[in-house]
Design a protein around this motif. Structure first.
Motif, mmCIF file in Angstrom:
data_model
loop_
_atom_site.group_PDB
_atom_site.id
_atom_site.type_symbol
_atom_site.label_atom_id
_atom_site.label_comp_id
_atom_site.label_asym_id
_atom_site.label_seq_id
_atom_site.Cartn_x
_atom_site.Cartn_y
_atom_site.Cartn_z
ATOM 1 N N VAL A 30 0.839 -1.201 0.000
ATOM 2 C CA VAL A 30 0.000 0.000 0.000
ATOM 3 C C VAL A 30 0.872 1.249 0.000
ATOM 4 O O VAL A 30 0.636 2.189 -0.775
ATOM 5 C CB VAL A 30 -0.970 0.000 1.211
ATOM 6 N N ILE A 31 1.892 1.274 0.839
ATOM 7 C CA ILE A 31 2.785 2.440 0.913
ATOM 8 C C ILE A 31 3.519 2.638 -0.418
ATOM 9 O O ILE A 31 3.596 3.756 -0.932
ATOM 10 C CB ILE A 31 3.779 2.279 2.082
ATOM 11 N N ILE A 32 4.035 1.564 -0.977
ATOM 12 C CA ILE A 32 4.764 1.662 -2.251
ATOM 13 C C ILE A 32 3.839 2.148 -3.361
ATOM 14 O O ILE A 32 4.214 3.005 -4.173
ATOM 15 C CB ILE A 32 5.407 0.306 -2.609
ATOM 16 N N LEU A 35 3.095 5.852 -3.026
ATOM 17 C CA LEU A 35 4.227 6.657 -3.492
ATOM 18 C C LEU A 35 4.304 6.677 -5.018
ATOM 19 O O LEU A 35 4.694 7.674 -5.610
ATOM 20 C CB LEU A 35 5.539 6.125 -2.911
ATOM 21 N N ALA A 36 3.896 5.569 -5.639
ATOM 22 C CA ALA A 36 3.918 5.484 -7.097
ATOM 23 C C ALA A 36 2.666 6.089 -7.727
ATOM 24 O O ALA A 36 2.599 6.244 -8.949
ATOM 25 C CB ALA A 36 4.066 4.032 -7.543
ATOM 26 N N GLY A 37 1.657 6.408 -6.914
ATOM 27 C CA GLY A 37 0.438 7.016 -7.435
ATOM 28 C C GLY A 37 -0.562 6.021 -8.003
ATOM 29 O O GLY A 37 -1.423 6.391 -8.788
ATOM 30 N N VAL A 45 -0.308 -5.933 -6.077
ATOM 31 C CA VAL A 45 1.136 -5.798 -5.850
ATOM 32 C C VAL A 45 1.535 -6.595 -4.606
ATOM 33 O O VAL A 45 2.553 -7.296 -4.603
ATOM 34 C CB VAL A 45 1.537 -4.311 -5.730
ATOM 35 N N GLY A 46 0.746 -6.518 -3.545
ATOM 36 C CA GLY A 46 1.016 -7.299 -2.342
ATOM 37 C C GLY A 46 0.939 -8.786 -2.591
ATOM 38 O O GLY A 46 1.759 -9.562 -2.088
ATOM 39 N N LEU A 47 -0.043 -9.208 -3.381
ATOM 40 C CA LEU A 47 -0.192 -10.623 -3.718
ATOM 41 C C LEU A 47 1.015 -11.138 -4.490
ATOM 42 O O LEU A 47 1.569 -12.193 -4.166
ATOM 43 C CB LEU A 47 -1.472 -10.821 -4.531
ATOM 44 N N VAL A 48 1.440 -10.388 -5.488
ATOM 45 C CA VAL A 48 2.600 -10.793 -6.290
ATOM 46 C C VAL A 48 3.872 -10.765 -5.439
ATOM 47 O O VAL A 48 4.712 -11.675 -5.521
ATOM 48 C CB VAL A 48 2.730 -9.896 -7.547
#
Length: 144
Positions: A30-32, A35-37, A45-48
């Motif tokens: 979530v944080i990443i 930051l990436a918008g 992304v968390g799953l991968v």
């Protein structure tokens, strides 16, 4: 599949460690993504990321038995895995408004037609196998 060591943790501790790992990876994603918008991509992304972390861990050291035990406990009948998807689908359906009936009809048709086709194929396959088996049994009886 390699296993690191046979240190048996109590189930409650294994569950806490597993849930902590899942929460840390998800919140990091979530944080990443913020930051990436791309906030909406945080779950995937968390799953991968979790997939790659677990695969690397498995290949390098082997998964510990406590992680497997805790995962099996958490994912009984896969209810825990599908809960967010089901909640999201329910919220989406109620937000459709006038398009709800069209989406429901599409879902029903796209589910029933493949199931109907699969049932026909399974019925043909099972009837064909029964006729082959019955002749084979008859041939064996004649040989005796």
């Amino acid at each position: 599949m390699k296993s690191t060591h046979s240190a048996h943790l109590p189930l409650w501790l294994a569950l806490i460690l597993t849930l902590t790992m899942v929460i840390v990876v998800r919140e990091s994603a979530v944080i990443i993504c913020q930051l990436a918008g791309i906030e909406k991509a945080a779950n995937i992304v968390g799953l991968v990321a979790m997939f790659f972390i677990l695969m690397t861990w498995r290949l390098l050291k082997g998964l510990p038995s406590w992680l497997t035990q805790a995962s099996n406990t958490l994912l009984v009948d896969s209810g825990f895995a599908f809960l967010p998807v089901s909640a999201g689908a329910g919220l989406l359906l109620f937000a459709l408004g006038d398009e709800l009936w069209g989406v429901m009809l599409t879902m029903i048709i796209s589910t029933l037609i493949p199931l109907w086709g699969l049932a026909i194929l399974a019925n043909r396959s099972l009837n064909h196998d029964v006729s082959i088996d019955s002749t084979t049994v008859e041939e064996h009886k004649e040989q005796l």
